[in-house]
Design a protein around this motif. Structure first.
Motif, PDB file in Angstrom:
ATOM      1  N   LYS A  53       0.871  -1.162   0.044  1.00 40.35           N
ATOM      2  CA  LYS A  53       0.036  -0.029  -0.124  1.00 40.35           C
ATOM      3  C   LYS A  53       0.921   1.098   0.133  1.00 40.35           C
ATOM      4  O   LYS A  53       2.115   1.241   0.494  1.00 40.35           O
ATOM      5  CB  LYS A  53      -0.776  -0.060   1.291  1.00 40.35           C
ATOM      6  CG  LYS A  53      -1.860  -1.016   1.261  1.00 40.35           C
ATOM      7  CD  LYS A  53      -2.960  -0.745   2.416  1.00 40.35           C
ATOM      8  CE  LYS A  53      -3.962  -1.652   2.477  1.00 40.35           C
ATOM      9  NZ  LYS A  53      -5.084  -1.748   3.652  1.00 40.35           N
ATOM     10  N   ASP A  54       0.299   2.337  -0.478  1.00 32.15           N
ATOM     11  CA  ASP A  54       0.911   3.661  -0.261  1.00 32.15           C
ATOM     12  C   ASP A  54       1.025   3.993   1.311  1.00 32.15           C
ATOM     13  O   ASP A  54       0.112   3.993   1.664  1.00 32.15           O
ATOM     14  CB  ASP A  54       0.063   4.747  -0.995  1.00 32.15           C
ATOM     15  CG  ASP A  54       0.832   5.992  -1.206  1.00 32.15           C
ATOM     16  OD1 ASP A  54       1.893   6.166  -0.760  1.00 32.15           O
ATOM     17  OD2 ASP A  54      -0.130   6.958  -1.305  1.00 32.15           O
ATOM     18  N   PRO A  55       2.341   4.380   1.635  1.00 40.72           N
ATOM     19  CA  PRO A  55       2.593   4.954   2.940  1.00 40.72           C
ATOM     20  C   PRO A  55       1.558   5.776   3.509  1.00 40.72           C
ATOM     21  O   PRO A  55       1.201   6.021   4.589  1.00 40.72           O
ATOM     22  CB  PRO A  55       4.238   5.219   3.155  1.00 40.72           C
ATOM     23  CG  PRO A  55       4.509   4.415   1.806  1.00 40.72           C
ATOM     24  CD  PRO A  55       3.597   4.478   0.653  1.00 40.72           C
ATOM     25  N   GLU A 110      -1.884   5.072   4.337  1.00 39.53           N
ATOM     26  CA  GLU A 110      -1.844   4.134   5.420  1.00 39.53           C
ATOM     27  C   GLU A 110      -1.887   4.861   6.392  1.00 39.53           C
ATOM     28  O   GLU A 110      -2.314   4.718   7.460  1.00 39.53           O
ATOM     29  CB  GLU A 110      -0.781   3.175   5.189  1.00 39.53           C
ATOM     30  CG  GLU A 110      -0.640   1.985   6.284  1.00 39.53           C
ATOM     31  CD  GLU A 110       0.430   1.012   6.182  1.00 39.53           C
ATOM     32  OE1 GLU A 110       0.162  -0.030   7.230  1.00 39.53           O
ATOM     33  OE2 GLU A 110       1.180   1.023   5.408  1.00 39.53           O
ATOM     34  N   ASP A 163      -5.203   6.444   7.127  1.00 38.92           N
ATOM     35  CA  ASP A 163      -6.073   5.630   7.472  1.00 38.92           C
ATOM     36  C   ASP A 163      -5.834   5.148   9.129  1.00 38.92           C
ATOM     37  O   ASP A 163      -6.921   5.191   9.962  1.00 38.92           O
ATOM     38  CB  ASP A 163      -5.932   4.199   6.828  1.00 38.92           C
ATOM     39  CG  ASP A 163      -7.063   3.174   7.117  1.00 38.92           C
ATOM     40  OD1 ASP A 163      -8.178   3.584   7.123  1.00 38.92           O
ATOM     41  OD2 ASP A 163      -6.571   2.105   7.522  1.00 38.92           O
ATOM     42  N   LEU A 164      -4.669   5.324   9.478  1.00 43.52           N
ATOM     43  CA  LEU A 164      -4.397   4.928  10.976  1.00 43.52           C
ATOM     44  C   LEU A 164      -4.966   5.919  11.942  1.00 43.52           C
ATOM     45  O   LEU A 164      -5.602   5.817  13.126  1.00 43.52           O
ATOM     46  CB  LEU A 164      -3.146   4.620  11.151  1.00 43.52           C
ATOM     47  CG  LEU A 164      -2.237   3.432  10.637  1.00 43.52           C
ATOM     48  CD1 LEU A 164      -0.796   3.303  10.822  1.00 43.52           C
ATOM     49  CD2 LEU A 164      -3.283   2.116  11.458  1.00 43.52           C
TER      50      LEU A 164
END
Length: 366
Positions: free
Chosen positions: A21-23, A26, A29-30
């Protein structure tokens, strides 16, 4: 062949799903998940009974008691002598005798300074001689008149002449009396700067005499206190320089407001005290409000809000908010008209750090 084809498709799809995934995506999202979790935790903690049962705020308390409460009007004044006068000569003349010095105690009517009145004394001697002659002539003329010798006019002329010369002597003596400085009161010579040979004049050359046994405090009270200060009120008088104080009464309160200072004068008579002197500074604390039984609390214990004033009381380790109504404030103590009762544990220190329902821990010594 068909099975081999399906297997190839599955392998290709699996490879696509395992792609990293793209950092940035991600991380976003977190963070979103973290915000959602924090919001849910805060909502749960706000529910009744969900607070941390081990957390408490350190506070200090005082037990609410009813007692006397007095409000004071505080003003500055100074000590003055009840009798503080300057004695002057009534006529001009050269000083020929000084009978007192600074610090001497004098009596009312005592001659303090004598001016030169030698010319008047000579005039008095001449007038006395004429008066004595006129008196002798009158007595002889009266004896003749009693024997019906002479005329009534002669008798009346002799009488008139005698009376006129006696009045002249009395007048000259009064003029001679003006050529001296006399003490108008009993007291002590407080100030004098006179010398032999000096020419004294009325209103300019004098001796100040003070009766320090009868003192009073004088003060000017601002117009704003006109309805709060009156004759007969109890007043606490403090003398900072003498390190002394006493309780007295307002013995005089002027009914007139000075148009210049917008104030009115008051006086407080003082008992005899050798430590007090005229012109000493005095602080007056005049009691204008008193209640025998009233609840008072420290000003710092009261909190303010749009809904009114309130305090916190300690009820079994829990801070409880109580709305109060304030009365008069004096010396950082506030009269409480409603909202507290005797025996309440009022939170003082730490009152601004708690909310209604918070657990509190009373520090040792309270």
């Amino acid at each position: 062949m068909k099975r081999i084809y399906l297997l190839s498709v599955i392998v290709i799809l699996a490879a696509c799903n395992n792609k990293p995934k793209d950092p940035k995506a991600e991380l976003a999202d977190l963070k979103k998940q973290q915000a959602d979790i924090s919001s849910k935790i805060a909502a749960l903690e706000a529910k009744p009974g969900m607070q941390d049962s081990t957390k408490s705020t350190d506070v200090s308390v005082v037990t609410v008691k009813a007692g006397s409460f007095t409000n004071y009007v505080q003003i500055q004044g100074h000590i003055d002598a009840q009798d503080n006068v300057t004695a002057y000569p009534q006529t001009a003349g050269t000083i020929i005798a000084i009978n007192v010095k600074v610090g001497d105690h004098v009596h009312k009517g005592e001659v303090l300074v004598q001016l030169d009145n030698s010319v008047l004394k000579q005039n008095i001697l001449q007038a006395q001689a004429q008066a004595e002659l006129a008196s002798t002539v009158y007595q002889r003329q009266k004896n003749l008149w009693d024997q019906k010798i002479g005329t009534e006019v002669q008798f009346l002329q002799a009488k008139t002449n005698m009376e006129a010369t006696q009045k002249q002597v009395a007048s000259l003596r009064q003029q001679a009396d003006l050529a001296r400085i006399i003490s108008p009161i009993n007291g002590t010579v407080d100030q004098m700067d006179l010398k032999l040979g000096q020419v004294a004049s009325p209103g300019t050359t004098g001796i100040r005499i003070v009766n320090a046994d009868i003192l009073k405090v004088k003060a000017d009270v601002p117009e704003s206190y006109a309805t709060r200060v009156s004759q007969g009120q109890t007043v606490k008088v403090l003398f900072p320089d003498a390190k002394d104080s006493l309780i007295a009464k307002v013995t005089f309160a002027s009914k007139v407001i000075d148009p210049g200072s917008r104030s009115f004068g008051i006086e407080i008579k003082l008992p005899t005290n050798r430590n007090l002197r005229p012109n000493m500074t005095a602080t007056l604390k005049i009691a204008d409000y008193n209640k025998a039984s009233v609840i008072t609390v420290p000003l710092k214990a009261i909190q303010k809000s749009e809904d009114g004033d309130y305090v916190f009381v300690n009820e079994n380790g829990v801070a409880k908010r109580s709305v109060v109504k304030q009365g008069i404030l004096y010396n950082n103590q506030v009269e409480i008209l409603s909202g507290l009762k005797q025996g309440d544990q009022l939170i003082v220190m730490g009152a601004s750090d708690v909310e209604d329902g918070d657990k509190v821990k009373v520090l040792a010594g309270n």
